[in-house]
Design a protein around this motif. Structure first.
Motif, PDB file in Angstrom:
ATOM      1  N   ASP A 172       0.851  -1.188   0.000  1.00  0.00           N
ATOM      2  CA  ASP A 172       0.000   0.000   0.000  1.00  0.00           C
ATOM      3  C   ASP A 172       0.880   1.228   0.000  1.00  0.00           C
ATOM      4  N   LEU A 173       0.463   2.187  -0.788  1.00  0.00           N
ATOM      5  CA  LEU A 173       1.258   3.406  -0.857  1.00  0.00           C
ATOM      6  C   LEU A 173       0.839   4.308   0.298  1.00  0.00           C
ATOM      7  N   ASN A 174       1.621   4.268   1.359  1.00  0.00           N
ATOM      8  CA  ASN A 174       1.327   5.240   2.421  1.00  0.00           C
ATOM      9  C   ASN A 174       2.595   5.643   3.144  1.00  0.00           C
ATOM     10  N   LEU A 175       2.559   6.838   3.618  1.00  0.00           N
ATOM     11  CA  LEU A 175       3.714   7.377   4.325  1.00  0.00           C
ATOM     12  C   LEU A 175       3.422   7.244   5.814  1.00  0.00           C
ATOM     13  N   GLN A 176       4.394   6.641   6.477  1.00  0.00           N
ATOM     14  CA  GLN A 176       4.171   6.393   7.888  1.00  0.00           C
ATOM     15  C   GLN A 176       4.220   7.695   8.676  1.00  0.00           C
ATOM     16  N   SER A 177       3.234   7.860   9.496  1.00  0.00           N
ATOM     17  CA  SER A 177       3.296   9.032  10.370  1.00  0.00           C
ATOM     18  C   SER A 177       3.842   8.570  11.722  1.00  0.00           C
ATOM     19  N   HIS A 178       4.470   9.474  12.393  1.00  0.00           N
ATOM     20  CA  HIS A 178       5.166   9.065  13.619  1.00  0.00           C
ATOM     21  C   HIS A 178       4.462   9.588  14.853  1.00  0.00           C
ATOM     22  N   THR A 179       3.212   9.286  14.907  1.00  0.00           N
ATOM     23  CA  THR A 179       2.417   9.791  16.037  1.00  0.00           C
ATOM     24  C   THR A 179       2.913   9.237  17.364  1.00  0.00           C
ATOM     25  N   HIS A 180       3.378   8.000  17.346  1.00  0.00           N
ATOM     26  CA  HIS A 180       3.817   7.439  18.640  1.00  0.00           C
ATOM     27  C   HIS A 180       5.062   8.152  19.158  1.00  0.00           C
ATOM     28  N   VAL A 181       5.905   8.596  18.251  1.00  0.00           N
ATOM     29  CA  VAL A 181       7.052   9.399  18.675  1.00  0.00           C
ATOM     30  C   VAL A 181       6.546  10.678  19.329  1.00  0.00           C
ATOM     31  N   HIS A 182       5.601  11.288  18.632  1.00  0.00           N
ATOM     32  CA  HIS A 182       5.051  12.547  19.155  1.00  0.00           C
ATOM     33  C   HIS A 182       4.404  12.317  20.513  1.00  0.00           C
ATOM     34  N   LYS A 183       3.701  11.192  20.601  1.00  0.00           N
ATOM     35  CA  LYS A 183       3.017  10.897  21.868  1.00  0.00           C
ATOM     36  C   LYS A 183       4.039  10.730  22.980  1.00  0.00           C
ATOM     37  N   GLU A 184       5.069   9.982  22.656  1.00  0.00           N
ATOM     38  CA  GLU A 184       6.087   9.720  23.669  1.00  0.00           C
ATOM     39  C   GLU A 184       6.753  11.015  24.120  1.00  0.00           C
ATOM     40  N   LEU A 185       7.004  11.862  23.152  1.00  0.00           N
ATOM     41  CA  LEU A 185       7.704  13.116  23.473  1.00  0.00           C
ATOM     42  C   LEU A 185       6.789  14.150  24.111  1.00  0.00           C
ATOM     43  N   ALA A 186       5.500  13.997  23.874  1.00  0.00           N
ATOM     44  CA  ALA A 186       4.562  15.010  24.378  1.00  0.00           C
ATOM     45  C   ALA A 186       4.688  15.172  25.884  1.00  0.00           C
ATOM     46  N   ALA A 187       5.057  14.071  26.563  1.00  0.00           N
ATOM     47  CA  ALA A 187       5.199  14.129  28.018  1.00  0.00           C
ATOM     48  C   ALA A 187       6.286  15.115  28.425  1.00  0.00           C
ATOM     49  N   TYR A 188       7.220  15.364  27.524  1.00  0.00           N
ATOM     50  CA  TYR A 188       8.354  16.225  27.864  1.00  0.00           C
ATOM     51  C   TYR A 188       8.169  17.656  27.377  1.00  0.00           C
ATOM     52  N   THR A 189       6.968  17.911  26.856  1.00  0.00           N
ATOM     53  CA  THR A 189       6.723  19.237  26.273  1.00  0.00           C
ATOM     54  C   THR A 189       7.040  20.360  27.258  1.00  0.00           C
ATOM     55  N   ASP A 190       6.541  20.195  28.486  1.00  0.00           N
ATOM     56  CA  ASP A 190       6.747  21.254  29.465  1.00  0.00           C
ATOM     57  C   ASP A 190       8.218  21.469  29.756  1.00  0.00           C
ATOM     58  N   LEU A 191       8.937  20.367  29.801  1.00  0.00           N
ATOM     59  CA  LEU A 191      10.381  20.478  30.054  1.00  0.00           C
ATOM     60  C   LEU A 191      11.060  21.215  28.912  1.00  0.00           C
ATOM     61  N   MET A 192      10.580  20.938  27.711  1.00  0.00           N
ATOM     62  CA  MET A 192      11.161  21.600  26.536  1.00  0.00           C
ATOM     63  C   MET A 192      10.890  23.098  26.606  1.00  0.00           C
ATOM     64  N   HIS A 193       9.667  23.418  26.977  1.00  0.00           N
ATOM     65  CA  HIS A 193       9.324  24.846  27.102  1.00  0.00           C
ATOM     66  C   HIS A 193      10.190  25.510  28.159  1.00  0.00           C
ATOM     67  N   TRP A 194      10.387  24.757  29.235  1.00  0.00           N
ATOM     68  CA  TRP A 194      11.232  25.295  30.308  1.00  0.00           C
ATOM     69  C   TRP A 194      12.627  25.581  29.765  1.00  0.00           C
ATOM     70  N   THR A 195      13.147  24.641  29.038  1.00  0.00           N
ATOM     71  CA  THR A 195      14.485  24.812  28.492  1.00  0.00           C
ATOM     72  C   THR A 195      14.529  26.006  27.555  1.00  0.00           C
ATOM     73  N   LYS A 196      13.461  26.172  26.771  1.00  0.00           N
ATOM     74  CA  LYS A 196      13.457  27.272  25.807  1.00  0.00           C
ATOM     75  C   LYS A 196      13.563  28.610  26.521  1.00  0.00           C
ATOM     76  N   SER A 197      12.810  28.736  27.596  1.00  0.00           N
ATOM     77  CA  SER A 197      12.813  30.047  28.247  1.00  0.00           C
ATOM     78  C   SER A 197      13.987  30.217  29.189  1.00  0.00           C
ATOM     79  N   MET A 198      14.546  29.102  29.666  1.00  0.00           N
ATOM     80  CA  MET A 198      15.595  29.234  30.667  1.00  0.00           C
ATOM     81  C   MET A 198      16.995  29.064  30.099  1.00  0.00           C
ATOM     82  N   ASP A 199      17.116  28.235  29.137  1.00  0.00           N
ATOM     83  CA  ASP A 199      18.469  27.929  28.653  1.00  0.00           C
ATOM     84  C   ASP A 199      18.426  27.795  27.141  1.00  0.00           C
ATOM     85  N   ARG A 200      18.628  28.919  26.511  1.00  0.00           N
ATOM     86  CA  ARG A 200      18.455  28.964  25.059  1.00  0.00           C
ATOM     87  C   ARG A 200      19.462  28.045  24.350  1.00  0.00           C
TER      88      ARG A 200
END
Lengths: 898, 184
Positions: A392-420
């Motif tokens: 089947d012609l389909n492009l795999q989407s990586h939602t599970h990666v996104h899901k796994e990483l979503a838990a770290y979103t807040d930490l990422m935001h923290w890093t963005k504002s605190m440690d560029r």
């Protein structure tokens, strides 16, 4: 005594002669002379008006006797309030002079001292009684005169009788108004008095004496009573003095109280200011306490948070939550709004240093952890996806990666504002590891798509190759740009399998449709995870962050001029901010999907090489995706747009090739030229294009090229028509223009309407030219004969007289006509038909049309000749040897026989 | 014959294609079809010299902005078009110019600022003085044009050719002539 009498006399006289006339009553009079001028005496009078209607006013006036002494005249007259000063000069009774200051100083010399005293007293009383406001000043006058109520005048009356005093007094005291008329009671009293002293009338002197005596007695009694009251006066004075003493005592006491009060006031003021100071100090202390409390609560970091920061457990959800909370607490503490002055406190500095340490440690931990996670995820999925290659012609989407990483979103935001720096580093790691996956995915995806289409095409081609050998030749020639108008029909028609094209179109649509959600998902994730939708760092951590060199921060913002622009002026329109955000997002997406654009273009190009008509499909399909996109500046839209520009260029190039191929087209080496290859191919070309474009948005592009190609075709039909060795150019033109005309009528492209008309005109022209040239004049000699006739007519010979000319006699005409018997004419026509049939090709099937055109031409010529004969040789009964019906029969017979 | 690479830039719907087609083919295209990219060639005589203009008519819609860098790199002269009936199209040009200067890495780029649709006077929102002052700021030529009414259309391209000539006078020919002479 005489003086009193005289005075009374004068008073009486004046009253009668002067004041009665004015309804005034004279109150007092004083006979005076002007001081230093021993002249005639004059009288100072005090009078009051008695007129019942007028106000009671007292007037001071100076009356002067006229020269004859018989009459009196008022010289000056003043109101009492005009008098400013009365000066008695000396308190001594013997003083005659006195001054009265009114408008100026008047100096008088009183002739009679009693008069003077009386006048002064009355004047004083009247002034006190009637003048309001400023009263005249009396000086150098004995006080007794002024307070004394009884005047010498009255005392006269008193002395006469004790009993009358009261009434008289009352009368005088009361008011002078009722004085004039004596009441009945008074009359009685008077009568009584007179009766008591009935002798008086007889002996006035005795009466006077008696009265004087009485007066004397009364004076004595008066003095006695005055003397008797002296004691009482003394005691009164004593009492007063005592009272004064008491008052003085009281005053001194009051003074001491006052002193005491003053002292108290002073000390109260002191106490008050002290109190205010204490209050201020107190307020300040409270404020300081609040400030410190606030600061401490802001800067305080709970122990649990400290632990979480120094040793975060990022693997478990609860540990992550704790770390996120701790991170937030730290961020809050570091961004706390503290007065810059307070920042200098050592405690604050120390705390900040501690914060900085925690921050660095925490950020390093996050960085390490996420770094590993990114790389791990990148590798992990890479392996997984390669195994599951489906058909089947389909492009795999990586939602599970996104899901796994979503838990770290807040930490990422923290890093963005605190440690560029860490943030940037992590972003790079993420993009590099994820881009590897996407690169592999996309490559595989396109390869898969390519494979699917190619296998189908190959399969269908192989079938063809097996069945027909002629196709082999064309298959070899695939390298030559395929499907150009100028190519010969064989090559053109080869490989054309519209099903293949449609399959390609469907696959392309699928490819594009597959790419969209994956790219969109990744984009959404990136925006969310890396907080790309917020331009500035969430916290302005300039306050408590220990920044050893603040310039570094500046340089960061300077590095990106747009960014600093944005920070400097908040009035930048939302549009600009949006654009900036989009730019950031796009940069990231380019880093992630960098492979997409070249792969897509590559994919498209690989088909263009095979069949340029695919370009048309791509153009239409991609345009739909690009133009309908809502997010016109998203990465995918722009990538597709760039690809679209490439496709458009290829499309233009392909069309240019078509035009070029017309120019370079070689004529078929057949005996009959027939329809030129590009005209023939154009049908297919236009049908295919129309099928692709129909009513899509890119119609305009296609129409543009239609026009160019059609015009080029027209131009080269004319040019190529001269090149064929056998077929006459008129035929080539006629047939090809006719073909174009019928094709354009069939296409119904609105943009080609004018071209259609042009084609028809060209076709008609060439048809006419062909008929004219090849049909010519089958009755040539007759035509020449009548041309001669026309010449003669032009020279002035009458049409009816033509037959008398030697060369154009009836005999001559008959001779010429006899040369064209019906049989001969038919034979000629048959030959002509064969020739025409040889010229014309079967495809276009214009023989009937041409034959009919020739028939009409022949009839026209016949009619012309008949008409000429009727005109010039009327009545000679000469006709051609065949009629119109014969002609029609010839033509239909010939057409039928073939 | 010298070739001049001219790029027509501006927001969507301002009339870039209308101006270009009017200049090249003397037709006014009434219908609006967003352009993807069209290139035209036209030979003209400017100041007695034959020139071959290669005009690139670009897309104004936002999706195609990624291509601009490439256009700017290849172009020699630029026509910046806005519509006098739409303020935003005027505002967009500032960024566009900055981009050109950035790509070209020079302040002196042959350029013409064009306020199109000047036949629609009653719909005007961008004053002529505004255009003039922007041109002053850009240090370039300014003209208000109408592709529909054929106002100033040719002047845009002639002016640009002159600007290009002025900025970089042709040297190749002279060199060729010289080399030819030595050969002779």
């Amino acid at each position: 005594m005489v003086t009193i009498g005289r005075l009374a006399n004068i008073k009486h006289i004046l009253q009668k002669e002067l004041f009665d006339l004015n309804d005034e009553r004279l109150i007092s009079v004083c006979t005076v002379t002007k001081t230093y001028k021993k002249k005639k005496a004059c009288y100072l009078c005090l009078s009051t008006s008695v007129h019942p209607n007028s106000l009671k006013t007292v007037v001071f006036s100076q009356v002067k006797p006229t020269e004859k002494d018989a009459e009196y005249k008022r010289k000056h007259s003043f109101q009492l309030d005009e008098i400013k000063l009365v000066d008695g000069k000396d308190e001594n009774f013997e003083t005659h002079e006195f001054d009265i200051q009114i408008d100026k100083m008047y100096k008088y010399y009183a002739i009679n001292l009693h008069e003077r005293q009386n006048f002064m007293g009355v004047l004083y009383r009247q002034i006190n009684k009637s003048v309001r406001g400023e009263k005249a000043v009396f000086k150098n006058i004995p006080i007794a005169w002024l307070t004394e109520k009884t005047s010498p005048e009255k005392s006269i009356v008193k002395s006469e009788t004790e009993g009358k005093v009261d009434t008289e007094d009352e009368l005088d005291e009361d008011d002078a108004e009722d004085f004039k008329a004596l009441t009945e009671k008074e009359v009685n009293e008077l009568n009584k008095l007179v009766n008591e002293c009935d002798f008086a009338i007889k002996d006035a002197e005795l009466f006077i004496e008696q009265l004087g005596k009485k007066l004397h007695d009364l004076d004595g009694a008066n003095i006695q009573s005055v003397l008797a009251s002296e004691k009482q006066v003394f005691s009164l004075v004593e009492e007063i003095e005592k009272a004064v003493g008491e008052v003085e005592k009281f005053e001194t006491r009051l003074d001491t109280y006052d002193d005491i009060l003053n002292h108290v006031k002073e000390s109260m003021e002191k106490v008050g200011s002290k109190n205010a100071m204490i209050e201020i100090a107190n307020n300040n202390n409270t404020k300081l306490l609040n400030e410190l409390n606030g600061m401490i609560s802001q800067l305080d970091l709970p122990l649990s948070a400290q632990q979480a920061l120094s040793d975060p457990d990022l693997k478990t959800a609860s540990g992550r939550q704790a770390a996120i909370n701790a991170g937030k607490a730290l961020q809050q503490a570091m961004n706390s709004d503290i007065d810059p002055a307070l920042l200098r406190l050592t405690a604050v500095q120390d705390q900040r240093k501690r914060f900085e340490k925690w921050k660095l440690k925490f950020s390093a931990t996050i960085s390490r952890y996420l770094n590993n996670l990114f790389i791990h995820l990148g590798n992990d999925i890479g392996e997984g996806s390669t195994q599951t290659q489906t058909h089947d012609l389909n492009l795999q989407s990586h939602t599970h990666v996104h899901k796994e990483l979503a838990a770290y979103t807040d930490l990422m935001h923290w890093t963005k504002s605190m440690d560029r720096k860490t943030y940037d580093g992590l972003t790079k790691v993420y993009t590099s590891s994820l881009s590897k996956i996407y690169e592999r995915d996309i490559k595989a995806f396109f390869a898969n798509a390519l494979h699917q289409i190619m296998s189908r095409i190959r399969a269908s081609r192989e079938d063809l190759l097996d069945t027909s050998t002629s196709r082999k030749v064309s298959a070899v020639k695939v390298t030559v740009p395929y499907g150009t108008l100028g190519a010969s029909r064989d090559i053109w028609a080869s490989n054309v399998e519209s099903a293949d094209r449609e399959k390609f179109d469907a696959t392309l649509e699928k490819v594009l449709a597959e790419l969209e959600p994956v790219a969109l998902q990744e984009q959404l994730f990136c925006i969310n995870f890396f907080q790309l939708d917020v331009l500035s760092p969430t916290g302005k951590n300039t306050q408590t962050t220990l920044d050893p060199n603040p310039e570094e921060k500046l340089s960061v913002s300077e590095a990106d001029p747009n960014f600093s622009d944005f920070l400097n002026s908040s009035q930048f329109p939302q549009k600009k901010i949006d654009r900036q955000i989009n730019e950031e997002v796009r940069k990231m997406m380019i880093a992630l999907f960098g492979i997409l654009e070249p792969e897509l273009i590559n994919f498209i190009q690989s088909f263009e090489k095979l069949d340029s008509f695919y370009t048309l499909y791509v153009l239409v399909r991609l345009t739909q995706h690009v133009m309908s996109a809502q997010d016109t500046h998203s990465f995918l839209s722009m990538t597709f747009a760039s690809a679209l520009v490439h496709v458009k260029r290829n499309f233009d190039r392909f069309m240019q090739q078509q035009v070029q191929s017309i120019v370079e087209c070689k004529l078929p080496k057949k005996s009959k030229c027939g329809i030129l290859p590009y005209v023939e191919n154009f049908e297919d070309f236009a049908m295919t294009s129309e099928n692709i474009f129909k009513k899509t948005e890119r119609r305009a592009d296609m129409d543009k090229w239609y026009l160019q190609i059609v015009h080029k075709i027209f131009e080269y039909i004319a040019a190529h028509s001269n090149d064929h060795p056998k077929t006459p150019s008129q035929v080539i033109k006629m047939e090809n223009y006719h073909h174009m005309f019928s094709l354009l009528s069939q296409l119904k492209v609105p943009g080609l309407d004018s071209a259609k008309k042009d084609a028809k005109a060209r076709y008609n022209d060439s048809l006419k030219a062909y008929v004219t040239k090849y049909f010519g004049r089958p009755l040539e000699k007759l035509n020449l004969f009548f041309e001669g006739v026309q010449q003669k007519v032009a020279q002035g010979v009458k049409e009816t007289e033509i037959s008398y000319q030697m060369a154009f006699s009836k005999q001559e005409l008959r001779k010429v006509i006899s040369q064209y018997p019906a049989k001969e004419v038919k034979k000629g026509l048959e030959n002509l038909f064969k020739k025409v049939d040889k010229h014309l090709c079967e495809e276009e099937n214009l023989l009937q049309v041409v034959w009919r055109a020739m028939q009409e031409e022949f009839i026209a010529q016949y009619n012309y000749l008949e008409e000429r004969i009727q005109k010039c040789y009327a009545g000679a009964m000469i006709t051609l040897e065949f009629n119109i019906n014969d002609i029609l029969n010839f033509f239909s017979d010939i057409a039928k026989s073939h | 014959m010298r070739e001049y690479k001219i790029v027509v830039l501006g927001s969507g719907g301002v009339g870039k294609s209308a101006l270009t087609v009017q200049f090249v083919q003397c037709i006014f295209v009434e219908k609006y079809d967003p352009t993807i990219e069209d290139s035209y060639r036209k030979q003209v005589e400017v100041d007695g010299q034959q020139c071959m203009l290669e005009i690139l008519d670009t897309a104004g819609t936002e999706q195609f902005t990624a291509m601009r860098d490439l256009y700017m790199k290849n172009g020699q002269g630029f026509v910046l078009v806005y519509s006098i009936t739409a303020q935003s199209t005027f505002n967009d040009l500032q960024d566009l110019r900055e981009q050109i200067l950035r790509v070209k890495d020079t302040e002196d780029v042959p350029m013409v600022l064009v306020g199109n649709k000047c036949d629609l006077e009653e719909e005007r929102v961008v004053g002529k003085d505004l255009g003039k002052s922007l041109a002053n700021q850009f240090n370039c030529t300014f003209m208000e044009t109408s592709a529909k009414a054929k106002i100033n259309v040719n002047d845009i391209f002639y002016d640009l050719v002159r600007q290009i000539n002025k900025k970089s006078p042709e040297k190749k020919q002279k060199q060729k002539k010289k080399s030819l002479c030595t050969l002779l």
